[in-house]
Design a protein around this motif. Sequence first.
Motif, PDB file in Angstrom:
ATOM      1  N   PHE A 284      40.869  39.129  45.952  1.00 23.68           N
ATOM      2  CA  PHE A 284      41.021  37.668  45.861  1.00 23.68           C
ATOM      3  C   PHE A 284      40.317  37.034  47.062  1.00 23.68           C
TER       4      PHE A 284
ATOM      5  N   LYS B 203      40.010  34.355  50.012  1.00 26.87           N
ATOM      6  CA  LYS B 203      41.052  33.787  50.856  1.00 26.87           C
ATOM      7  C   LYS B 203      40.581  32.474  51.468  1.00 26.87           C
TER       8      LYS B 203
ATOM      9  N   PHE C 250      52.376  40.321  45.374  1.00 26.91           N
ATOM     10  CA  PHE C 250      51.023  39.823  45.146  1.00 26.91           C
ATOM     11  C   PHE C 250      50.178  39.765  46.411  1.00 26.91           C
ATOM     12  N   HIS C 251      50.811  39.911  47.558  1.00 26.69           N
ATOM     13  CA  HIS C 251      50.031  40.045  48.781  1.00 26.69           C
ATOM     14  C   HIS C 251      49.113  41.267  48.622  1.00 26.69           C
TER      15      HIS C 251
ATOM     16  N   ALA D 159      42.149  33.437  40.112  1.00 21.84           N
ATOM     17  CA  ALA D 159      43.568  33.766  40.033  1.00 21.84           C
ATOM     18  C   ALA D 159      44.399  32.524  39.697  1.00 21.84           C
TER      19      ALA D 159
ATOM     20  N   ASP E  19      51.349  32.514  43.486  1.00 20.74           N
ATOM     21  CA  ASP E  19      51.675  33.463  42.414  1.00 20.74           C
ATOM     22  C   ASP E  19      52.959  33.073  41.695  1.00 20.74           C
TER      23      ASP E  19
ATOM     24  N   ASP F 140      57.642  34.701  39.784  1.00 19.89           N
ATOM     25  CA  ASP F 140      56.820  34.926  40.973  1.00 19.89           C
ATOM     26  C   ASP F 140      56.234  36.336  40.901  1.00 19.89           C
TER      27      ASP F 140
ATOM     28  N   ASN G 231      42.204  30.774  48.965  1.00 13.81           N
ATOM     29  CA  ASN G 231      42.494  30.465  47.566  1.00 13.81           C
ATOM     30  C   ASN G 231      41.455  31.068  46.631  1.00 13.81           C
TER      31      ASN G 231
ATOM     32  N   ARG H 294      55.087  39.987  41.669  1.00  9.30           N
ATOM     33  CA  ARG H 294      55.701  41.022  42.502  1.00  9.30           C
ATOM     34  C   ARG H 294      54.659  41.619  43.440  1.00  9.30           C
TER      35      ARG H 294
ATOM     36  N   ALA I 103      46.608  40.844  45.560  1.00 14.22           N
ATOM     37  CA  ALA I 103      45.457  40.006  45.919  1.00 14.22           C
ATOM     38  C   ALA I 103      44.435  40.823  46.715  1.00 14.22           C
TER      39      ALA I 103
HETATM   40  P1  ATP Z   1      57.201  39.145  46.531  1.00 15.32           P
HETATM   41  O1  ATP Z   1      57.188  40.337  45.628  1.00 15.32           O
HETATM   42  O2  ATP Z   1      58.399  39.097  47.436  1.00 15.32           O
HETATM   43  O3  ATP Z   1      56.992  37.844  45.819  1.00 15.32           O
HETATM   44  P2  ATP Z   1      54.505  38.695  47.474  1.00 15.32           P
HETATM   45  O4  ATP Z   1      53.563  39.568  48.233  1.00 15.32           O
HETATM   46  O5  ATP Z   1      54.124  38.351  46.071  1.00 15.32           O
HETATM   47  O6  ATP Z   1      55.941  39.378  47.532  1.00 15.32           O
HETATM   48  P3  ATP Z   1      54.681  35.826  47.945  1.00 15.32           P
HETATM   49  O7  ATP Z   1      55.495  35.099  48.960  1.00 15.32           O
HETATM   50  O8  ATP Z   1      55.047  35.601  46.514  1.00 15.32           O
HETATM   51  O9  ATP Z   1      54.733  37.372  48.339  1.00 15.32           O
HETATM   52  O10 ATP Z   1      53.184  35.425  48.197  1.00 15.32           O
HETATM   53  C1  ATP Z   1      52.180  35.632  47.274  1.00 15.32           C
HETATM   54  C2  ATP Z   1      50.924  36.140  47.959  1.00 15.32           C
HETATM   55  O11 ATP Z   1      49.913  36.382  46.977  1.00 15.32           O
HETATM   56  C3  ATP Z   1      50.307  35.142  48.929  1.00 15.32           C
HETATM   57  O12 ATP Z   1      50.752  35.349  50.209  1.00 15.32           O
HETATM   58  C4  ATP Z   1      48.829  35.441  48.822  1.00 15.32           C
HETATM   59  O13 ATP Z   1      48.498  36.457  49.745  1.00 15.32           O
HETATM   60  C5  ATP Z   1      48.645  36.032  47.447  1.00 15.32           C
HETATM   61  N1  ATP Z   1      48.023  35.119  46.465  1.00 15.32           N
HETATM   62  C6  ATP Z   1      48.608  34.634  45.347  1.00 15.32           C
HETATM   63  N2  ATP Z   1      47.770  33.841  44.664  1.00 15.32           N
HETATM   64  C7  ATP Z   1      46.619  33.792  45.373  1.00 15.32           C
HETATM   65  C8  ATP Z   1      45.358  33.130  45.177  1.00 15.32           C
HETATM   66  N3  ATP Z   1      45.134  32.344  44.116  1.00 15.32           N
HETATM   67  N4  ATP Z   1      44.396  33.313  46.102  1.00 15.32           N
HETATM   68  C9  ATP Z   1      44.612  34.101  47.164  1.00 15.32           C
HETATM   69  N5  ATP Z   1      45.766  34.761  47.407  1.00 15.32           N
HETATM   70  C10 ATP Z   1      46.772  34.618  46.519  1.00 15.32           C
END
Ligand code: ATP
Length: 270
Positions: A45, A47, A36-37, A53, A79, A32, A49, A34, A40
């Motif tokens: 990115f 929104k 990615f909020h 990415a 992610d 997953d 989707n 790290r 992104a």
């Molecule tokens: P952690 O380090 O705990 O995983 P995180 O910010 O990566 O924290 P996640 O629960 O893994 O939290 O969520 C991934 C986030 O990445 C999503 O909430 C979204 O905002 C963003 N994201 C990932 N892929 C995309 C995509 N293809 N398009 C838009 N946003 C994306």
Amino acid sequence: RAAMAKSKFEYVRDFEADDTCLPNCWVVTRLDGRNFHRFAEQHGFSKPNDDRALHLMTKCAQTVMQELEDIVMAYGQSDEYSFVFKNKSNWFKRRASKFMTHVVSQFASSYVFYWKDYFKDQPLLYPPGFDGRVILYPSNQNLKDYLSWRQADCHINNLYNTVFWMLVQRSGLTPVQAQDRLQGTLAGDKNEILFSEFNINYNNEPLIYRKGTVLIWQKVNEVTTKRIKLPKETEEKEVEVTRTRTKAVPLHCDIIGDQFWEEYPEILAD
Ligand code: ATP
Ligand code: ATP
Ligand code: MG
Ligand code: MG
Ligand code: MG
Ligand code: MG
Ligand code: MG
């Protein structure tokens, strides 16, 4: 190397923990992104989707499947990606740390390596990281339920995100207002908001967003052009060559119901 003398320091190897995965279990490795909020946001990115990415994630997962041994399928959304190693795999004597670190490092280096193919001249601002874990599933049903859990998560998040971003982008709500509006709503309520306020039938949203991406091995015919010189001719000629290759092919289908497993029984077969 076998001839190398053992040093008096050699005993420290015994401090290494035994992390052999239980025999006969499916070995699942999930990674997953790290934070990615933030990633992104910083990389603009779209929104909810961003297609670039999603396709980059899948390219990295295909690279992992092609480079490593014994992966029978993968499933990805947002992610994250999960990789299923076959239950009889003996790769690196089934050491969990080897499965996990090879998957995550191959994926992370691929993410950087292939970035420009998907994001073109948009620069990668900092090196992304991924976490990894290994989970063992002793039965086929446990494995199917694991994958169903990830796909259900994809659905729940995507339904929420689709309405949330409609409220922000189309109705001009602030993120806090949109969050308040969705507080306590059920799936039916969210479908209704999408339909009545935005004329969107959620079921017509792209499958890649609603179902995520399944990677399975498929035989595909690859047509390439080769330049060859025939014995009696002086000029080189272009000819089309077709060859069959086994590739990790992306699908965006339901994997919760029985149909997928009936259609591809070879995935779980010995
Ligand atoms: P952690 O380090 O705990 O995983 P995180 O910010 O990566 O924290 P996640 O629960 O893994 O939290 O969520 C991934 C986030 O990445 C999503 O909430 C979204 O905002 C963003 N994201 C990932 N892929 C995309 C995509 N293809 N398009 C838009 N946003 C994306
Ligand atoms: P494995 O996947 O099992 O680790 P390996 O080929 O990486 O296989 P190692 O025992 O890790 O085997 O050895 C690393 C090899 O990489 C060395 O034998 C050497 O050939 C090469 N190598 C690594 N760093 C350097 C370097 N700085 N200069 C020259 N060769 C190097
Ligand atoms: Mg070494
Ligand atoms: Mg998380
Ligand atoms: Mg994350
Ligand atoms: Mg995530
Ligand atoms: Mg090495």
